[in-house]
Design a protein around this motif. Sequence first.
Motif, mmCIF file in Angstrom:
data_model
loop_
_atom_site.group_PDB
_atom_site.id
_atom_site.type_symbol
_atom_site.label_atom_id
_atom_site.label_comp_id
_atom_site.label_asym_id
_atom_site.label_seq_id
_atom_site.Cartn_x
_atom_site.Cartn_y
_atom_site.Cartn_z
ATOM 1 N N THR A 10 0.907 -1.441 0.202
ATOM 2 C CA THR A 10 -0.072 -0.032 -0.104
ATOM 3 C C THR A 10 0.776 1.210 -0.005
ATOM 4 O O THR A 10 1.786 1.640 0.797
ATOM 5 C CB THR A 10 -0.813 -0.024 1.210
ATOM 6 O OG1 THR A 10 -0.195 -0.086 2.547
ATOM 7 C CG2 THR A 10 -1.947 -1.104 1.099
ATOM 8 N N ARG A 26 2.038 4.722 0.918
ATOM 9 C CA ARG A 26 1.794 5.502 2.011
ATOM 10 C C ARG A 26 1.422 7.000 1.690
ATOM 11 O O ARG A 26 0.686 7.849 2.603
ATOM 12 C CB ARG A 26 3.223 5.851 2.776
ATOM 13 C CG ARG A 26 3.597 4.374 3.466
ATOM 14 C CD ARG A 26 4.945 4.734 4.067
ATOM 15 N NE ARG A 26 5.436 3.378 4.596
ATOM 16 C CZ ARG A 26 5.085 2.754 5.779
ATOM 17 N NH1 ARG A 26 4.278 3.220 6.648
ATOM 18 N NH2 ARG A 26 5.798 1.596 6.168
ATOM 19 N N GLN A 31 -0.911 7.887 -0.126
ATOM 20 C CA GLN A 31 -2.432 7.857 -0.529
ATOM 21 C C GLN A 31 -3.262 7.463 0.457
ATOM 22 O O GLN A 31 -4.437 7.241 0.403
ATOM 23 C CB GLN A 31 -2.540 7.171 -1.777
ATOM 24 C CG GLN A 31 -2.080 7.482 -3.027
ATOM 25 C CD GLN A 31 -2.083 6.748 -4.032
ATOM 26 O OE1 GLN A 31 -2.775 5.595 -3.973
ATOM 27 N NE2 GLN A 31 -1.581 6.816 -5.203
ATOM 28 N N GLN A 32 -2.862 7.538 1.897
ATOM 29 C CA GLN A 32 -3.611 7.187 2.860
ATOM 30 C C GLN A 32 -4.394 8.447 3.523
ATOM 31 O O GLN A 32 -4.077 9.318 3.449
ATOM 32 C CB GLN A 32 -2.673 6.750 4.128
ATOM 33 C CG GLN A 32 -2.097 5.570 3.943
ATOM 34 C CD GLN A 32 -1.162 4.963 5.244
ATOM 35 O OE1 GLN A 32 -1.098 5.626 5.995
ATOM 36 N NE2 GLN A 32 -0.895 3.715 5.019
ATOM 37 N N VAL A 33 -5.639 8.146 3.680
ATOM 38 C CA VAL A 33 -6.773 9.221 4.155
ATOM 39 C C VAL A 33 -6.489 9.435 5.543
ATOM 40 O O VAL A 33 -6.670 10.756 5.890
ATOM 41 C CB VAL A 33 -8.068 8.731 3.691
ATOM 42 C CG1 VAL A 33 -9.205 9.666 4.173
ATOM 43 C CG2 VAL A 33 -8.157 8.545 2.365
ATOM 44 N N GLU A 93 -4.456 9.627 9.040
ATOM 45 C CA GLU A 93 -3.062 9.535 9.548
ATOM 46 C C GLU A 93 -2.900 10.093 10.856
ATOM 47 O O GLU A 93 -3.772 10.713 11.306
ATOM 48 C CB GLU A 93 -2.065 10.622 8.616
ATOM 49 C CG GLU A 93 -0.770 10.710 9.084
ATOM 50 C CD GLU A 93 0.077 11.839 8.266
ATOM 51 O OE1 GLU A 93 1.091 12.230 8.541
ATOM 52 O OE2 GLU A 93 -0.939 12.494 7.226
#
Length: 151
Positions: free
Chosen positions: A72, A74, A76-78, A80
């Motif tokens: 995955t 990092r 593009q994580q929604v 945090e």
Amino acid sequence: MKRLLQAGLTGVGLLWLDLALAAQPAATTAAATTAAAGSASGQLGRLVLGLLLVLGLIFFLAWLLRRVQNVTPRGQQVIEIVGTRVVGPRDRLLLVQVGNEQILIGHTPGSLTALHVLAEPVQVPASARQATPEFAQRLMELLGKDQKDKS
């Protein structure tokens, strides 16, 4: 994915065991038994080679599993985690950023509770976000891995 790798490893182990048993000739005469006793070093060599093969397969599958889990991206994580603070032996506070909103969450072993939604997001310096615990940083130095490889 983990179950698939475990099933594959089990299947390979059973196949290897089946092949090892099929490769051994059935010794029915006394002469065959004495000849088999004379090649004990050959049997030991095959045993060690098979063991090394299985251990190598286990290490390869562990490496592959680690690589697959870190796929995955990092950036593009929604959600945090901006910061954490330990407030008890098993309790802590989490500052979580979702989009442009920051939420203060209380984390206990049995629950997660939203304590406060911040009206104005807390500005956290970039150096504070990239900080690693001293032990983890020292371990990475000893292993010769650079922190840039991790992200």
